[in-house]
Design a protein around this motif. Structure first.
Motif, PDB file in Angstrom:
ATOM      1  N   PHE A   8     -21.684   6.210  -8.612  1.00 20.35           N
ATOM      2  CA  PHE A   8     -20.580   5.220  -8.976  1.00 20.35           C
ATOM      3  C   PHE A   8     -21.172   4.192  -9.715  1.00 20.35           C
ATOM      4  O   PHE A   8     -20.525   3.677 -11.025  1.00 20.35           O
ATOM      5  N   ARG A   9     -22.283   3.573  -9.411  1.00 19.17           N
ATOM      6  CA  ARG A   9     -22.832   2.468 -10.169  1.00 19.17           C
ATOM      7  C   ARG A   9     -22.987   2.956 -11.565  1.00 19.17           C
ATOM      8  O   ARG A   9     -22.860   2.476 -12.541  1.00 19.17           O
ATOM      9  N   LEU A  10     -23.498   4.286 -11.842  1.00 14.57           N
ATOM     10  CA  LEU A  10     -23.862   4.711 -13.163  1.00 14.57           C
ATOM     11  C   LEU A  10     -22.601   4.713 -13.857  1.00 14.57           C
ATOM     12  O   LEU A  10     -22.700   4.404 -15.048  1.00 14.57           O
ATOM     13  N   LEU A  11     -21.501   5.182 -13.284  1.00 21.17           N
ATOM     14  CA  LEU A  11     -20.173   5.420 -14.052  1.00 21.17           C
ATOM     15  C   LEU A  11     -19.797   3.949 -14.369  1.00 21.17           C
ATOM     16  O   LEU A  11     -19.162   3.677 -15.392  1.00 21.17           O
ATOM     17  N   GLU A  12     -19.632   3.262 -13.468  1.00 26.70           N
ATOM     18  CA  GLU A  12     -19.059   1.633 -13.424  1.00 26.70           C
ATOM     19  C   GLU A  12     -20.119   0.821 -14.545  1.00 26.70           C
ATOM     20  O   GLU A  12     -19.236   0.321 -15.436  1.00 26.70           O
ATOM     21  N   ALA A  13     -21.260   1.064 -14.616  1.00 27.42           N
ATOM     22  CA  ALA A  13     -22.165   0.257 -15.291  1.00 27.42           C
ATOM     23  C   ALA A  13     -22.056   0.779 -16.994  1.00 27.42           C
ATOM     24  O   ALA A  13     -21.793   0.028 -17.917  1.00 27.42           O
ATOM     25  N   GLY A  14     -21.759   2.167 -17.159  1.00 22.71           N
ATOM     26  CA  GLY A  14     -21.770   2.714 -18.264  1.00 22.71           C
ATOM     27  C   GLY A  14     -20.294   2.200 -19.038  1.00 22.71           C
ATOM     28  O   GLY A  14     -20.078   2.007 -20.150  1.00 22.71           O
ATOM     29  N   ALA A  15     -19.432   2.254 -18.170  1.00 18.98           N
ATOM     30  CA  ALA A  15     -17.870   1.635 -18.730  1.00 18.98           C
ATOM     31  C   ALA A  15     -18.042   0.109 -19.072  1.00 18.98           C
ATOM     32  O   ALA A  15     -17.516  -0.292 -19.915  1.00 18.98           O
ATOM     33  N   GLN A  16     -18.323  -0.721 -18.135  1.00 20.36           N
ATOM     34  CA  GLN A  16     -18.659  -2.049 -18.264  1.00 20.36           C
ATOM     35  C   GLN A  16     -19.445  -2.282 -19.609  1.00 20.36           C
ATOM     36  O   GLN A  16     -19.460  -3.262 -20.395  1.00 20.36           O
ATOM     37  N   ALA A  17     -20.680  -1.518 -19.743  1.00 18.83           N
ATOM     38  CA  ALA A  17     -21.467  -1.679 -20.808  1.00 18.83           C
ATOM     39  C   ALA A  17     -20.797  -1.547 -22.496  1.00 18.83           C
ATOM     40  O   ALA A  17     -21.212  -1.957 -23.343  1.00 18.83           O
ATOM     41  N   ALA A  55     -18.195  17.784  -4.906  1.00 18.65           N
ATOM     42  CA  ALA A  55     -17.338  18.298  -3.796  1.00 18.65           C
ATOM     43  C   ALA A  55     -16.361  17.801  -3.032  1.00 18.65           C
ATOM     44  O   ALA A  55     -15.359  18.476  -2.632  1.00 18.65           O
ATOM     45  N   ARG A  56     -15.994  16.531  -3.429  1.00 23.98           N
ATOM     46  CA  ARG A  56     -14.806  15.618  -2.828  1.00 23.98           C
ATOM     47  C   ARG A  56     -13.795  15.774  -3.848  1.00 23.98           C
ATOM     48  O   ARG A  56     -12.728  15.132  -3.427  1.00 23.98           O
ATOM     49  N   GLY A  57     -13.903  16.206  -4.911  1.00 19.99           N
ATOM     50  CA  GLY A  57     -12.775  16.111  -5.986  1.00 19.99           C
ATOM     51  C   GLY A  57     -12.578  14.876  -6.635  1.00 19.99           C
ATOM     52  O   GLY A  57     -11.699  14.663  -7.162  1.00 19.99           O
ATOM     53  N   TRP A  58     -13.512  13.935  -6.758  1.00 20.78           N
ATOM     54  CA  TRP A  58     -13.582  12.784  -7.144  1.00 20.78           C
ATOM     55  C   TRP A  58     -14.204  12.695  -8.654  1.00 20.78           C
ATOM     56  O   TRP A  58     -14.202  11.523  -9.114  1.00 20.78           O
ATOM     57  N   ASN A  59     -14.469  13.574  -9.057  1.00 18.21           N
ATOM     58  CA  ASN A  59     -14.987  13.569 -10.520  1.00 18.21           C
ATOM     59  C   ASN A  59     -13.853  14.593 -11.418  1.00 18.21           C
ATOM     60  O   ASN A  59     -14.363  15.303 -12.441  1.00 18.21           O
ATOM     61  N   LEU A  66     -13.491   8.814 -10.112  1.00 19.31           N
ATOM     62  CA  LEU A  66     -14.488   7.556 -10.087  1.00 19.31           C
ATOM     63  C   LEU A  66     -14.562   6.918 -11.329  1.00 19.31           C
ATOM     64  O   LEU A  66     -14.565   5.888 -11.858  1.00 19.31           O
ATOM     65  N   ARG A  67     -14.460   7.803 -12.380  1.00 22.17           N
ATOM     66  CA  ARG A  67     -14.700   7.548 -13.821  1.00 22.17           C
ATOM     67  C   ARG A  67     -13.545   6.891 -14.526  1.00 22.17           C
ATOM     68  O   ARG A  67     -13.474   5.839 -15.227  1.00 22.17           O
ATOM     69  N   SER A  68     -12.237   7.202 -13.997  1.00 22.58           N
ATOM     70  CA  SER A  68     -11.137   6.340 -14.329  1.00 22.58           C
ATOM     71  C   SER A  68     -11.066   4.986 -13.622  1.00 22.58           C
ATOM     72  O   SER A  68     -10.507   4.122 -14.260  1.00 22.58           O
ATOM     73  N   PHE A  69     -11.432   4.960 -12.408  1.00 23.71           N
ATOM     74  CA  PHE A  69     -11.413   3.688 -11.645  1.00 23.71           C
ATOM     75  C   PHE A  69     -12.618   2.813 -12.347  1.00 23.71           C
ATOM     76  O   PHE A  69     -12.325   1.588 -12.698  1.00 23.71           O
ATOM     77  N   ALA A  70     -13.817   3.287 -12.849  1.00 22.74           N
ATOM     78  CA  ALA A  70     -14.857   2.472 -13.283  1.00 22.74           C
ATOM     79  C   ALA A  70     -14.044   1.894 -14.682  1.00 22.74           C
ATOM     80  O   ALA A  70     -14.473   0.983 -15.044  1.00 22.74           O
ATOM     81  N   SER A  71     -13.391   2.859 -15.485  1.00 26.82           N
ATOM     82  CA  SER A  71     -12.700   2.524 -16.853  1.00 26.82           C
ATOM     83  C   SER A  71     -11.690   1.629 -16.603  1.00 26.82           C
ATOM     84  O   SER A  71     -11.527   0.395 -17.471  1.00 26.82           O
ATOM     85  N   MET A  72     -10.972   1.329 -15.497  1.00 18.85           N
ATOM     86  CA  MET A  72      -9.991   0.300 -15.285  1.00 18.85           C
ATOM     87  C   MET A  72     -10.885  -0.885 -14.976  1.00 18.85           C
ATOM     88  O   MET A  72     -10.377  -2.033 -15.582  1.00 18.85           O
ATOM     89  N   GLU A  73     -11.627  -0.875 -14.191  1.00 19.56           N
ATOM     90  CA  GLU A  73     -12.369  -2.233 -13.993  1.00 19.56           C
ATOM     91  C   GLU A  73     -13.048  -2.551 -15.472  1.00 19.56           C
ATOM     92  O   GLU A  73     -12.979  -4.006 -15.367  1.00 19.56           O
ATOM     93  N   ALA A  74     -13.390  -1.661 -16.274  1.00 20.45           N
ATOM     94  CA  ALA A  74     -13.955  -2.248 -17.636  1.00 20.45           C
ATOM     95  C   ALA A  74     -12.970  -2.747 -18.255  1.00 20.45           C
ATOM     96  O   ALA A  74     -13.330  -3.780 -19.221  1.00 20.45           O
ATOM     97  N   GLN A  75     -11.819  -2.297 -18.235  1.00 19.38           N
ATOM     98  CA  GLN A  75     -10.595  -2.754 -19.032  1.00 19.38           C
ATOM     99  C   GLN A  75     -10.399  -4.190 -18.586  1.00 19.38           C
ATOM    100  O   GLN A  75      -9.779  -5.141 -19.566  1.00 19.38           O
ATOM    101  N   VAL A  76     -10.295  -4.457 -17.110  1.00 19.55           N
ATOM    102  CA  VAL A  76     -10.080  -5.900 -16.842  1.00 19.55           C
ATOM    103  C   VAL A  76     -11.099  -7.091 -17.548  1.00 19.55           C
ATOM    104  O   VAL A  76     -10.931  -7.914 -18.070  1.00 19.55           O
ATOM    105  N   ILE A  77     -12.478  -6.431 -17.662  1.00 17.76           N
ATOM    106  CA  ILE A  77     -13.476  -7.381 -18.148  1.00 17.76           C
ATOM    107  C   ILE A  77     -13.173  -7.523 -19.568  1.00 17.76           C
ATOM    108  O   ILE A  77     -13.477  -8.649 -20.238  1.00 17.76           O
TER     109      ILE A  77
END
Length: 102
Positions: A8-17, A55-59, A66-77
């Motif tokens: 998740f940190r990978l996805l989150e950092a990429g979106a924020q970057a 495996a958990r269906g989160w991708n 997880l990617r859409s959540f990271a994207s939403m966080e980045a939109q806030v920034i």
């Protein structure tokens, strides 16, 4: 769970970057160097985390993921005042300096 957090940190950092690179002069070069080293040092945990998320269906490619959540966080920034955004972008860089290999 640490592997999942690393993925998740990978996805989150990429979106924020993406936001920081568009809004902060010189950010992209600093980020790429630090992020590349972090990805290399954490490649096994990233791969395990990605497999767990899959495996958990989160991708999912569409809908909630997880990617859409990271994207939403980045939109806030992207929408916060520039001084707050600068601070968040600086914190992102600092997190990769402080966590080399972790």
């Amino acid at each position: 769970m640490q592997a999942l957090e690393t993925h998740f940190r990978l996805l989150e950092a990429g979106a924020q970057a993406e936001v920081c690179s568009a809004k902060v002069v010189g950010f992209q070069a600093k980020f790429e160097k630090l992020f590349s080293a972090w990805r290399k040092a954490n490649s096994e945990a990233i791969a395990r985390g990605e497999a767990l998320a899959e495996a958990r269906g989160w991708n999912k490619k569409d809908g909630t993921s997880l990617r859409s959540f990271a994207s939403m966080e980045a939109q806030v920034i992207a929408q916060i005042p520039s001084d707050d955004r600068q601070r968040r972008c600086d914190e992102l860089l600092a997190s990769f300096i402080a966590s080399r290999g972790s």
